[in-house]
Motif scaffolding. Structure first.
Motif, short mmCIF file in Angstrom:
data_model
loop_
_atom_site.label_atom_id
_atom_site.label_comp_id
_atom_site.label_asym_id
_atom_site.label_seq_id
_atom_site.Cartn_x
_atom_site.Cartn_y
_atom_site.Cartn_z
N SER A 248 34.87 51.10 37.13
CA SER A 248 34.15 49.83 37.06
C SER A 248 35.00 48.85 36.26
N LEU A 249 35.32 47.69 36.86
CA LEU A 249 36.13 46.69 36.19
C LEU A 249 35.51 45.30 36.36
N TYR A 250 34.20 45.25 36.15
CA TYR A 250 33.47 44.00 36.34
C TYR A 250 33.80 42.98 35.24
N LEU A 251 34.04 41.78 35.65
CA LEU A 251 34.04 40.59 34.82
C LEU A 251 34.02 39.39 35.76
N ASP A 252 33.77 38.23 35.23
CA ASP A 252 33.66 37.03 36.05
C ASP A 252 34.82 36.10 35.72
N THR A 253 35.87 36.17 36.53
CA THR A 253 37.05 35.34 36.27
C THR A 253 36.81 33.88 36.62
N ARG A 254 35.65 33.58 37.23
CA ARG A 254 35.34 32.18 37.55
C ARG A 254 35.00 31.37 36.30
N ASP A 255 34.82 32.03 35.19
CA ASP A 255 34.59 31.35 33.92
C ASP A 255 35.94 30.85 33.40
N ASP A 256 36.29 29.61 33.76
CA ASP A 256 37.62 29.10 33.43
C ASP A 256 37.80 28.81 31.94
N ARG A 257 36.72 28.94 31.16
CA ARG A 257 36.88 28.79 29.71
C ARG A 257 37.58 30.01 29.12
N LYS A 258 37.49 31.14 29.82
CA LYS A 258 38.06 32.38 29.31
C LYS A 258 39.24 32.87 30.15
N TYR A 259 39.16 32.65 31.47
CA TYR A 259 40.15 33.26 32.36
C TYR A 259 40.87 32.19 33.18
N SER A 260 42.17 32.31 33.28
CA SER A 260 42.97 31.38 34.05
C SER A 260 43.14 31.90 35.47
N LYS A 261 43.65 31.03 36.36
CA LYS A 261 43.94 31.44 37.73
C LYS A 261 45.03 32.51 37.72
N HIS A 262 45.96 32.40 36.81
CA HIS A 262 47.03 33.39 36.68
C HIS A 262 46.45 34.76 36.33
N PHE A 263 45.48 34.78 35.42
CA PHE A 263 44.82 36.04 35.06
C PHE A 263 44.16 36.66 36.28
N GLU A 264 43.43 35.84 37.05
CA GLU A 264 42.75 36.36 38.24
C GLU A 264 43.73 36.92 39.26
N ASP A 265 44.82 36.20 39.51
CA ASP A 265 45.81 36.66 40.48
C ASP A 265 46.40 38.00 40.08
N ASN A 266 46.75 38.14 38.80
CA ASN A 266 47.32 39.40 38.33
C ASN A 266 46.33 40.55 38.45
N LEU A 267 45.05 40.26 38.15
CA LEU A 267 44.02 41.30 38.23
C LEU A 267 43.85 41.78 39.66
N VAL A 268 43.76 40.85 40.61
CA VAL A 268 43.57 41.23 42.02
C VAL A 268 44.80 41.96 42.55
N ASP A 269 45.99 41.46 42.24
CA ASP A 269 47.21 42.11 42.72
C ASP A 269 47.35 43.53 42.18
N SER A 270 46.89 43.75 40.95
CA SER A 270 47.05 45.07 40.33
C SER A 270 46.20 46.13 41.00
N LEU A 271 45.21 45.74 41.78
CA LEU A 271 44.36 46.72 42.46
C LEU A 271 45.15 47.59 43.42
N ALA A 272 46.30 47.08 43.88
CA ALA A 272 47.15 47.87 44.77
C ALA A 272 47.62 49.15 44.11
N ALA A 273 47.68 49.16 42.78
CA ALA A 273 48.12 50.37 42.07
C ALA A 273 47.14 51.52 42.25
N LEU A 274 45.90 51.22 42.65
CA LEU A 274 44.90 52.27 42.77
C LEU A 274 45.14 53.18 43.96
N TYR A 275 45.88 52.70 44.98
CA TYR A 275 46.20 53.60 46.08
C TYR A 275 47.63 54.11 46.02
N GLY A 276 48.46 53.54 45.15
CA GLY A 276 49.79 54.09 44.92
C GLY A 276 50.59 54.27 46.18
N HIS A 277 50.29 53.50 47.22
CA HIS A 277 50.97 53.62 48.50
C HIS A 277 52.32 52.92 48.41
#
Length: 610
Positions: A248-277
């Motif tokens: 479970s990795l829930y958070l709301d990156t749409r809250d731009d007071r806390k999270y930047s677009k760069h943060f969101e992009d890195n988080l989504v891209d890192s999901l590829a590590a979960l299949y290690g393909h």
């Protein structure tokens, strides 16, 4: 005079559990001081202040091992394996739970952890987590849940407000701070913001500690990193957790007071590590992903770039054949992306959960019809559905494709009404924001006789003037009424009286809709409680709380209701939040002391999270 309460008495604790509780306190103190002083400090440095825990003193007297190694070598030959997971869970809870007590207040608004009488600051939390995980994540520990370290935000805020409103009873009338409270010159909103900022900063420190300790995650089957998730942490999990089944990795990156677009992009891209393909998205993070081939359930973050997340989810479904539930992502749009993936062999998926609530344009059914695909072939295992009911899209017709569905969440537009054309006999769990009255509830109860868990969120309960139909849920155990827009006493009491084995009754509301709040808090009163008590003989948990409690809105229940519950519900183990009821603050403290003196087996301050 109400009868004196006679709740059950707590049984004498076993010696091994008492010893474990003492060990938790010593360990937490040890981790704290090791974090402050640093593991490379000399024994003389650690012992210099004279205020350290005895465990630190004992450890630092030995020259052969560092304190961390000494703790580890002591724990695991002697601590029975059945206690290791409990120790991990309890210590994480202790690190994140501020416990308000009138005897624990300190000047200048310091807050102490009651479990070990220390103050752990954000600057120390990174190292505390590292020490903690290095010592404890060794064998027989399969679950790591960071939720208690951040999700107590509302709890911290409520307690800080409570302290502000009651400070004069502790400090006395001579304090300028107390005078400011009495004159309403203290801005509780500022206090709330302060705690939210503190919790957020703490979560980042926890995340850094978890990243540094990821090599110790190899045996874990379940990880919860809600609100502390980052791209780097998810990547570290993909590199170190080959046995992982639940993430479970829930958070709301749409809250731009806390999270930047760069943060969101890195988080989504890192999901590829979960299949290690071999096709995982390259990253500047260290380590080559092994993947999590046994992953079954995944709680996703809420992000602004839905399409990007859906494409990533489609690859997870493609490369992780055991994945059966992905939350917070549109199943329909993910399926479209999956169909275009060249590695997808168009075999049946393992999905047991379908989320149609994010499908604004086309449903999974529409997509299967468009591509002339057999939906039953691709989704043969579905048992849980989340759907928006809309006449334009055929309402609940999708249920006809999935005869095994037992868990249904229905979202109606503008608090609409539930369609009764469907067969609900298999349902055991139901959640909706529907508009209900007694007649509709009675009709639903006849169609869902096997319901065990019922949640209205937000929803409404209205009186039906001419209804003579009876409500009957013979096996219903859990009722949750969350943020109801309106409630009348008649349907509420009829609902409760229509149950026979109810064990959990949970009521919660916020104060952002004053008219709804007043409706709810006025209806949940002593008279209502008296009317439903006869149906609560098996009740274990009763909660009535306000998510945004500021002291000016309370449930109309008094100590009379508290005594009624304690006298009439022999299995009751939790009741509260009593600070949100119409009970004087000092009376709550007196009841707490009474429970302690008489060893009652009842938690008067249950956690506010559901």
């Amino acid at each position: 005079m109400p009868a004196a309460p006679i709740p059950r008495v707590r049984q004498c604790g076993r010696l091994d559990k008492l010893s474990l509780s003492a060990l938790e306190k010593f360990l937490l103190r040890a981790f704290y001081f090791l974090a402050k002083e640093g593991c490379t400090s000399t024994p003389e440095d650690l012992l210099g202040s004279g205020n350290h825990s005895p465990i630190i003193t004992t450890l630092c007297e030995k020259d052969s091992l560092s304190p961390i190694e000494e703790i580890r070598s002591y724990l695991f030959p002697k601590l029975h394996m059945c206690y290791r997971q409990q120790l991990v869970d309890d210590l994480l809870i202790a690190m994140g739970s501020p416990e308000f007590d009138e005897n624990m207040l300190v000047a200048e608004l310091e807050f102490k952890f009651r479990s070990c009488d220390i103050v752990a600051s954000t600057s120390d939390m990174n190292q505390i987590i590292q020490n903690y995980l290095k010592c404890l994540l060794l064998g027989y520990v399969t679950k790591l849940d960071f939720s208690e370290l951040y999700a107590g935000e509302s709890c911290w805020i409520a307690r800080s407000r409570r302290i502000l409103h009651t400070w004069g009873q502790v400090k006395g009338d001579g304090s300028e701070f107390t005078k400011g409270i009495k004159n309403n010159n203290v801005n509780t909103i500022s206090v709330e913001c302060m705690w939210k900022d503190l919790v957020f900063e703490n979560s980042k420190a926890v995340g850094r500690g978890a990243i540094a300790s990821a090599p110790y995650f190899r045996e874990l089957l379940s990880i919860n990193i809600d609100y502390v998730a980052t791209g780097q942490l998810v990547w570290s999990i993909g590199c170190n957790c080959p046995l992982l089944q639940h993430l479970s990795l829930y958070l709301d990156t749409r809250d731009d007071r806390k999270y930047s677009k760069h943060f969101e992009d890195n988080l989504v891209d890192s999901l590829a590590a979960l299949y290690g393909h071999k096709k995982y998205t390259p990253s500047f993070y260290r380590g080559r992903p092994l993947g999590c081939p046994k992953l079954q359930t995944l709680i996703m973050p809420l992000v602004g770039d839905h399409e990007r997340l859906e494409v990533c989810t489609s690859k997870l479904l493609c490369y992780l054949p055991r994945l059966h539930a992905v939350h917070n992502v549109s199943t329909a749009k993910t399926f479209v992306a999956l169909l275009s993936d060249e590695d997808f062999k168009r075999k049946p998926l393992s999905l047991k959960y379908i989320d149609e609530s994010h499908s604004e344009e086309a449903t999974t059914e529409d997509i299967c019809e468009h591509f002339q695909l057999d939906m039953k072939f691709f989704f043969p295992k579905v048992t849980s559905i989340k759907i928006i009911q809309s006449k334009q899209r055929g309402g609940l017709r999708i249920m006809s494709y999935f005869p095994k569905v037992n868990n249904l969440e229905v979202i109606t537009l503008e608090l609409g009404e539930l369609e009764f054309g469907s067969n609900f006999t298999r349902l055991t769990h139901f959640k909706s924001n529907c508009r209900w009255d007694e007649k509709k509830l009675a009709g639903f109860s006849q169609r869902a006789p096997n319901l065990e868990d019922l949640t209205f969120s937000p929803g409404s309960l209205h009186k039906h003037r001419k209804s003579r139909d009876s409500i009957s849920f013979p096996v219903l155990k859990i009722i949750r009424l969350l943020n109801l827009d309106h409630i009348d006493p008649e349907p509420f009491t009829s609902l409760i009286k229509g149950t026979k084995v109810l064990t959990h009754l949970i009521i919660e509301n916020g104060d952002y809709r004053i008219e709804a709040l007043h409706s709810l808090t006025a209806v949940i009163n002593d008279k209502t409680v008296a009317a439903i008590l006869s149906s609560l003989k098996k009740l274990v948990v009763f909660r009535a709380s306000l998510t945004k409690f500021v002291g000016n809105g309370r449930y109309a229940m008094t100590m009379k209701s508290v005594n009624s519950f304690l006298n009439s519900c022999p299995d009751l183990s939790e009741i509260g939040n009593l600070f949100h009821w119409d009970i004087p603050y000092q009376d709550v403290l007196a009841l707490k002391q009474q429970a302690k003196d008489k060893n009652w087996d009842v938690n008067l301050f249950p956690p506010e999270r559901l």
